[in-house]
Write a protein that holds these residues in place. Sequence first.
Motif, PDB file in Angstrom:
ATOM      1  N   PHE A   1       1.228  -1.281  -0.182  1.00 16.18           N
ATOM      2  CA  PHE A   1      -0.093   0.083  -0.045  1.00 16.18           C
ATOM      3  C   PHE A   1       0.889   1.420   0.459  1.00 16.18           C
ATOM      4  CE2 PHE A   1      -3.125  -2.959   1.376  1.00 16.18           C
ATOM      5  CZ  PHE A   1      -4.041  -2.175   0.900  1.00 16.18           C
ATOM      6  N   GLY A   2       0.384   2.716  -0.519  1.00 19.95           N
ATOM      7  CA  GLY A   2       0.563   3.712  -0.267  1.00 19.95           C
ATOM      8  C   GLY A   2       0.293   4.579   0.867  1.00 19.95           C
ATOM      9  N   ILE A   3       0.453   5.847   0.611  1.00 18.22           N
ATOM     10  CA  ILE A   3      -0.133   6.666   1.299  1.00 18.22           C
ATOM     11  C   ILE A   3      -1.643   7.073   1.418  1.00 18.22           C
ATOM     12  CG2 ILE A   3       0.036   8.685   2.564  1.00 18.22           C
ATOM     13  CD1 ILE A   3       2.482   7.138   2.977  1.00 18.22           C
ATOM     14  N   PRO A   4      -1.934   6.595   2.348  1.00 25.84           N
ATOM     15  CA  PRO A   4      -4.137   6.977   2.075  1.00 25.84           C
ATOM     16  C   PRO A   4      -3.828   8.140   1.541  1.00 25.84           C
ATOM     17  CG  PRO A   4      -3.431   6.142   4.634  1.00 25.84           C
ATOM     18  CD  PRO A   4      -2.293   6.053   3.886  1.00 25.84           C
ATOM     19  N   ALA A   5      -5.041   8.109   0.705  1.00 28.98           N
ATOM     20  CA  ALA A   5      -5.919   9.759   0.504  1.00 28.98           C
ATOM     21  C   ALA A   5      -6.272   9.976   1.725  1.00 28.98           C
ATOM     22  CB  ALA A   5      -6.313   9.291  -0.712  1.00 28.98           C
ATOM     23  N   THR A   6      -6.772  11.616   2.010  1.00 29.89           N
ATOM     24  CA  THR A   6      -7.619  12.231   2.662  1.00 29.89           C
ATOM     25  C   THR A   6      -8.298  13.152   2.047  1.00 29.89           C
ATOM     26  OG1 THR A   6      -6.195  11.451   4.919  1.00 29.89           O
ATOM     27  CG2 THR A   6      -8.335  12.837   5.280  1.00 29.89           C
ATOM     28  N   ASN A   7      -9.538  13.095   1.998  1.00 31.07           N
ATOM     29  CA  ASN A   7     -10.853  13.761   1.726  1.00 31.07           C
ATOM     30  C   ASN A   7     -11.422  14.315   2.762  1.00 31.07           C
ATOM     31  OD1 ASN A   7     -10.559  12.669  -0.774  1.00 31.07           O
ATOM     32  ND2 ASN A   7     -11.566  10.888  -0.294  1.00 31.07           N
ATOM     33  N   LEU A   8     -11.157  15.827   2.662  1.00 31.84           N
ATOM     34  CA  LEU A   8     -12.164  16.410   3.990  1.00 31.84           C
ATOM     35  C   LEU A   8     -12.827  17.550   3.012  1.00 31.84           C
ATOM     36  CD1 LEU A   8      -8.840  16.900   6.239  1.00 31.84           C
ATOM     37  CD2 LEU A   8     -10.694  15.033   6.374  1.00 31.84           C
ATOM     38  N   ALA A   9     -14.110  18.140   3.769  1.00 32.00           N
ATOM     39  CA  ALA A   9     -14.499  18.511   3.718  1.00 32.00           C
ATOM     40  C   ALA A   9     -15.829  19.806   4.317  1.00 32.00           C
ATOM     41  CB  ALA A   9     -16.041  18.208   2.785  1.00 32.00           C
ATOM     42  N   THR A  10     -15.911  21.254   4.591  1.00 31.25           N
ATOM     43  CA  THR A  10     -16.616  21.937   5.717  1.00 31.25           C
ATOM     44  C   THR A  10     -17.950  21.956   5.451  1.00 31.25           C
ATOM     45  OG1 THR A  10     -16.699  23.948   5.979  1.00 31.25           O
ATOM     46  CG2 THR A  10     -16.582  23.715   4.116  1.00 31.25           C
ATOM     47  N   LYS A  11     -18.151  21.255   6.825  1.00 28.62           N
ATOM     48  CA  LYS A  11     -20.105  21.339   7.350  1.00 28.62           C
ATOM     49  C   LYS A  11     -20.743  22.208   7.041  1.00 28.62           C
ATOM     50  CE  LYS A  11     -22.808  19.887  10.985  1.00 28.62           C
ATOM     51  NZ  LYS A  11     -23.284  19.876  12.458  1.00 28.62           N
ATOM     52  N   GLY A  12     -20.999  22.183   5.975  1.00 31.52           N
ATOM     53  CA  GLY A  12     -22.450  22.510   5.435  1.00 31.52           C
ATOM     54  C   GLY A  12     -23.245  22.417   5.418  1.00 31.52           C
ATOM     55  N   ASP A  13     -24.925  22.453   4.651  1.00 32.70           N
ATOM     56  CA  ASP A  13     -26.072  22.903   5.756  1.00 32.70           C
ATOM     57  C   ASP A  13     -26.626  21.126   5.090  1.00 32.70           C
ATOM     58  OD1 ASP A  13     -27.093  25.263   5.283  1.00 32.70           O
ATOM     59  OD2 ASP A  13     -27.505  25.315   3.188  1.00 32.70           O
ATOM     60  N   SER A  14     -26.112  20.323   4.788  1.00 26.29           N
ATOM     61  CA  SER A  14     -26.299  18.806   5.419  1.00 26.29           C
ATOM     62  C   SER A  14     -25.032  18.305   5.927  1.00 26.29           C
ATOM     63  CB  SER A  14     -26.770  18.110   4.316  1.00 26.29           C
ATOM     64  OG  SER A  14     -26.049  18.305   2.920  1.00 26.29           O
ATOM     65  N   ILE A  15     -25.113  17.152   6.256  1.00 27.33           N
ATOM     66  CA  ILE A  15     -24.311  15.605   6.652  1.00 27.33           C
ATOM     67  C   ILE A  15     -23.379  15.510   5.361  1.00 27.33           C
ATOM     68  CG2 ILE A  15     -23.087  14.110   8.031  1.00 27.33           C
ATOM     69  CD1 ILE A  15     -25.188  15.292   9.920  1.00 27.33           C
ATOM     70  N   THR A  16     -22.288  15.305   5.270  1.00 25.23           N
ATOM     71  CA  THR A  16     -21.506  14.475   4.487  1.00 25.23           C
ATOM     72  C   THR A  16     -19.991  13.761   5.314  1.00 25.23           C
ATOM     73  OG1 THR A  16     -21.600  16.111   2.781  1.00 25.23           O
ATOM     74  CG2 THR A  16     -20.139  14.862   2.428  1.00 25.23           C
ATOM     75  N   PHE A  17     -20.413  13.062   5.027  1.00 22.65           N
ATOM     76  CA  PHE A  17     -19.299  12.006   5.451  1.00 22.65           C
ATOM     77  C   PHE A  17     -18.146  12.443   4.924  1.00 22.65           C
ATOM     78  CE2 PHE A  17     -22.938   9.636   7.601  1.00 22.65           C
ATOM     79  CZ  PHE A  17     -22.585   9.434   8.961  1.00 22.65           C
ATOM     80  N   SER A  18     -16.625  12.318   5.543  1.00 21.66           N
ATOM     81  CA  SER A  18     -15.242  12.001   4.794  1.00 21.66           C
ATOM     82  C   SER A  18     -15.205  10.865   5.282  1.00 21.66           C
ATOM     83  CB  SER A  18     -14.652  13.617   4.775  1.00 21.66           C
ATOM     84  OG  SER A  18     -15.276  14.427   4.572  1.00 21.66           O
ATOM     85  N   THR A  19     -14.466   9.725   4.342  1.00 22.56           N
ATOM     86  CA  THR A  19     -13.638   9.241   4.098  1.00 22.56           C
ATOM     87  C   THR A  19     -12.127   9.500   4.032  1.00 22.56           C
ATOM     88  OG1 THR A  19     -15.140   7.415   2.967  1.00 22.56           O
ATOM     89  CG2 THR A  19     -15.815   7.506   5.063  1.00 22.56           C
ATOM     90  N   PRO A  20     -11.135   7.941   4.197  1.00 18.79           N
ATOM     91  CA  PRO A  20     -10.081   8.060   3.552  1.00 18.79           C
ATOM     92  C   PRO A  20     -10.056   6.750   2.366  1.00 18.79           C
ATOM     93  CG  PRO A  20      -9.769   6.745   5.666  1.00 18.79           C
ATOM     94  CD  PRO A  20     -11.410   7.182   6.026  1.00 18.79           C
ATOM     95  N   THR A  21      -9.145   6.925   1.402  1.00 18.02           N
ATOM     96  CA  THR A  21      -8.973   5.394   0.807  1.00 18.02           C
ATOM     97  C   THR A  21      -7.647   4.974   0.782  1.00 18.02           C
ATOM     98  OG1 THR A  21      -8.886   6.895  -1.254  1.00 18.02           O
ATOM     99  CG2 THR A  21     -11.229   6.138  -0.693  1.00 18.02           C
ATOM    100  N   ILE A  22      -7.717   3.847   0.532  1.00 13.12           N
ATOM    101  CA  ILE A  22      -5.407   3.543  -0.250  1.00 13.12           C
ATOM    102  C   ILE A  22      -5.887   2.558  -0.627  1.00 13.12           C
ATOM    103  CG2 ILE A  22      -6.399   1.382   1.918  1.00 13.12           C
ATOM    104  CD1 ILE A  22      -3.031   1.905   2.803  1.00 13.12           C
ATOM    105  N   GLU A  23      -4.566   2.900  -1.425  1.00 15.28           N
ATOM    106  CA  GLU A  23      -4.641   1.924  -2.359  1.00 15.28           C
ATOM    107  C   GLU A  23      -2.671   0.940  -2.930  1.00 15.28           C
ATOM    108  OE1 GLU A  23      -4.874   4.054  -6.470  1.00 15.28           O
ATOM    109  OE2 GLU A  23      -3.259   3.969  -6.447  1.00 15.28           O
TER     110      GLU A  23
END
Length: 198
Positions: free
Chosen positions: A125-147
């Motif tokens: 595996f390489g380094i996991p990718a991180t996806n982040l987002a600010t909280k807006g009007d609705s909840i969005t889950f941000s989860t890592p991926t690893i390749e």
Amino acid sequence: MATIGLDRLFYAPITEAADGSETYGTPISLAKAISAELSVEVNEATLYADDGVAEAVKEFKSGTLTLGIDDIGTGSANALTGAQIDSNHVLISASENGGVPVAIGFRARKSNGSYKYFWLYRVIFGIPATNLATKGDSITFSTPTIEGTIYRRNKLDGQSKHPWKAEANEGDTGLGATVISGWFTEVYEPDFTPGGTD
């Protein structure tokens, strides 16, 4: 049969002997699985003779496994990517870190309620990718991926070949009950003895 689910994501550390052959450690739960995408690359050669194809060969070269997970965790990140845990239990990723090979196991639920089981014998595996987002009007889950890159294992099976994947369909005729019940207790080893094990 189509699959409709994914769970039981495990990794098993690999210890390499002097000849490069692998010994697998006890499988460890990696994370809750969200997605697993597997793509394969093959080496291909065609021999032409007498104005036609005389021989064609396609062999496994490598593959790519992209995992979407709920959280990688410090211990798993250390085991998979080579990142170090400092004395304050902070995960430190350095440019010199490199992933170490592990075996990856998981299962996919089929539409009839049974499962398809997998072990990929050697993944780096390489380094996991991180996806982040600010909280807006609705909840969005941000989860890592690893390749990870999938390779064949160095250890030969009972037919003097280098396997890269094991796959079993729960409910298949002739599939021993202990194969499924023990799937995540140890990395599956190919068995080519007449009658196999049950």
